[in-house]
Design an enzyme around this catalytic site. Sequence first.
Site, short mmCIF file in Angstrom:
data_model
loop_
_atom_site.label_atom_id
_atom_site.label_comp_id
_atom_site.label_asym_id
_atom_site.label_seq_id
_atom_site.Cartn_x
_atom_site.Cartn_y
_atom_site.Cartn_z
N TYR A 34 0.73 -1.29 -0.02
CA TYR A 34 -0.03 0.24 0.12
C TYR A 34 0.81 1.13 -0.06
O TYR A 34 0.72 2.40 -0.80
CB TYR A 34 -1.05 -0.03 1.13
CG TYR A 34 -2.08 1.04 1.34
CD1 TYR A 34 -3.22 0.89 0.76
CD2 TYR A 34 -1.48 2.28 1.79
CE1 TYR A 34 -3.93 2.10 0.72
CE2 TYR A 34 -2.38 3.47 2.00
CZ TYR A 34 -3.84 3.25 1.42
OH TYR A 34 -4.56 4.27 1.35
N GLU A 111 -31.35 -0.37 16.85
CA GLU A 111 -29.96 -0.26 16.83
C GLU A 111 -29.41 0.64 17.89
O GLU A 111 -30.05 1.36 18.66
CB GLU A 111 -29.65 0.51 15.34
CG GLU A 111 -29.98 1.89 15.50
CD GLU A 111 -29.89 2.46 13.84
OE1 GLU A 111 -30.32 1.88 13.05
OE2 GLU A 111 -29.11 3.48 13.94
N LYS A 113 -27.50 3.28 20.15
CA LYS A 113 -27.35 4.93 20.21
C LYS A 113 -25.79 5.06 20.33
O LYS A 113 -25.18 4.72 21.51
CB LYS A 113 -28.07 5.61 21.04
CG LYS A 113 -28.17 7.12 21.05
CD LYS A 113 -29.14 7.60 22.07
CE LYS A 113 -29.42 9.15 21.49
NZ LYS A 113 -28.36 9.98 21.50
N LYS A 287 -36.54 3.08 14.97
CA LYS A 287 -37.00 3.78 13.80
C LYS A 287 -38.15 3.23 13.07
O LYS A 287 -38.01 2.03 12.73
CB LYS A 287 -35.92 4.36 12.99
CG LYS A 287 -34.72 5.16 13.75
CD LYS A 287 -33.68 5.28 12.51
CE LYS A 287 -32.41 5.46 13.54
NZ LYS A 287 -31.18 5.37 12.60
N CYS A 427 -2.37 17.72 52.45
CA CYS A 427 -1.04 17.54 53.24
C CYS A 427 -0.18 18.92 52.80
O CYS A 427 -0.34 19.18 51.63
CB CYS A 427 -0.06 16.29 52.48
SG CYS A 427 1.68 16.35 52.68
N CYS A 432 6.69 16.58 50.29
CA CYS A 432 5.97 15.24 50.41
C CYS A 432 6.17 14.50 48.88
O CYS A 432 5.89 14.88 47.81
CB CYS A 432 4.48 15.50 50.52
SG CYS A 432 3.62 14.07 50.19
#
Length: 718
Positions: A34, A111, A113, A287, A427, A432
């Site tokens: 490719y 289907e 969502k 639908k 803290c 630290c």
Amino acid sequence: MIFEARIKELRAELDRHNQLYYQDANPEISDTGYDRLFRELEDLEKANPEFADPNSPTQRVGGTPLDSFTTRTHLLPMLSIDDVFEEPELIAFWDRIHKTLEGEKVEFTIEPKIDGVACSLVYQNGELDYALTRGDGASGDDITSNVRTIRSIPLTLKGERVPTLLEVRGEIFMPSKGFAKLNEQRDEQGLQPFANPRNATAGSLKLLDSKEVAKRPLEFLAHGLGAHEGTELESENDYHALLDEFGIRRNHPIWTAQTLEKMLSAIKELDSHRHDIGHGTDGAVIKVVDFGQRETLGFTSRAPRWASAFKYPPEQKETLLKKITIQVGRTGVLTPVAELEPVFVSGTTVSRATLHNQEEIERKDVRIGDTVIVEKAGEIIPSIVQVVLSKRPADAAPYHLPTVLGHQCPSCHGPIEKEEGFVAWRCTNFTCPAQAVTRITHFSARKALDLDGLGESVAIKLVETQLASSPLDLFTLEESTLADLMLDPAKSAEGETISKERRFGEKRTATLLASIERARNNMPMNRWIFAMGISHIGDSSARELSRLHERLSDLANSQIIADLAGLPDFKELSKSKRKKENHPRLAEYHIDDSLGPVAAQNLLAFFKSETGQLISTRLSDLEINPVSDNFAPKPQTEASDEFPLVGKTFVLTGALSAPRSQFKKLIETKGGKVSGSISTKTDYLLAGEGGGSKRTKAESLGVAVINEADLDELLKGA
Ligand code: IVH
């Protein structure tokens, strides 16, 4: 033209391989095969620019960055769907439709969502002409150049039945795996991870540089039909057949139903599958299939009557809260985390959930040993919904963070305190070690000193191996130790290992060391101030501080900061009293709102603290003293020959004869300001070639549009 023919042939061939790879998952050639065809086409296009085509497969890598998005009117409004949450509402939807279509047989599709960003693709005579976001439904942003980089979207449609016009609507989204990988990379680059795949998608599509978008793992699935001409489509089935013919991927899995029972069972079935689909879904869309019936049913003002979206309640599971651990954040915030008996929720195993803070623990009355109900907020982040009181063991005692910790930070045993008006315990020990990782990560972040390749995972290793315990240790790192650093295998958000243990290596070491040198010698002082991560000092206050001070070392004994810190707190006093403008010494500095008494007090406290002192000494030992690149403490308030642009705000657009940054600098040194967006406060829009949307906006607001010659006149004081 011999080249033209070969260019066309290569484009067709690459398009075909793209389709085999991205739509059919059935590649015929190897990646190198490719690449060879791709490079041949690239070379031919370069040598023969007259045959350029925005829909050439070579354009998938992105083009010139945009100035801003233009908007465009949708051919047909992009509506939304009414959400329903309960079964009775679905039954009502079913009943309404059958009442309107009395006696007719109605077929439905069910289907997923998709949790993504809606997009409309407009093909004219088989060529992708433009792509829009939903916007306000009437018009959307033109995101064509970003959409061209999404390889699963064909740029040209081929076949016998290419219509003159076809508007394909669907969702752009980020698959869960790609999302996890992207966040992993962002982490390594020291960037803020995205909260969820939908934010990542929306954020990616908003990028003005399509070359960056090309690097984001975005995909597209069609779910709707918009405007069309030159094709007869009677139903969703006809449309699906057309999409399949063109290799446009469509939403799946999909069920059909002609009875209510079938519709409800499909919705349930989808719920049990949806976590295996590979991308986020939060409901089912139902639908009507037949377009004639759709027309009869029509629309309300915002949604079609022929569709409904059933939103799934987030899955909830019971599990045992085994213990509460404490996470120490960069600024020392102590966050309680619930350690859970692992439980499978919404597609992944959850074993920890944040409890946020002590107040939240009390509000929910969470105790160790409790059985709790867990869900994933936004399907991503685990959270504890409530305690199952009936299952509480007799010995479960209320949790009180400071008592359990003995008023000590679990990491450094330093003192902890709860600031007045804040919910978090923190803290207060700046040295630290638990804060080291987050401090180093913040120090390296893009907005701070932008150290290449120093994200959280590298910071963790540097701290673990004791190569660094604070950001300034980065300046004494050695090349060979750094290259030998072994990083943990990368993990996806689901906890799955996605790479082997990796050596940091020479290449990354060289890049990182180069950017450390850049930080040492070339990063302006405001970046350094921000990088130190002082509480209440963000990037705008850092910039204001560097306008007021020439060098970093001037901050510690600054009269300006001392004066500011002495001002009464902004929020507490009436406007006139709190004004910096009324202070005898501060007035002439015209300090903006990003820098007030609270910020100044924090700065003073920082420079007085042991850490602050240590940092100052360290910086001077390392001979680091960053310089301001915007030092101008006493701004001019009246235009003069020297500063003719005082009081004028400019916005830049279009192609100018030099980089924008140069024009910005020029305007600023002459007393003017440059802002990124046009408002009524803008005085001039300096426009080069192009720059469409800003020009339109300037004209509509009555802002003067000027060119470079006009700017020259202004500089002469004309
Ligand atoms: S059909 C008239 N199907 O959800 C609208 N929409 O709430 C017809 N969405 O903006 C849209 N998945 O972007 C449809 N399978 C799906 C969908 C879907 C996600 C989005 C869509 C729309 C929003 C409506």
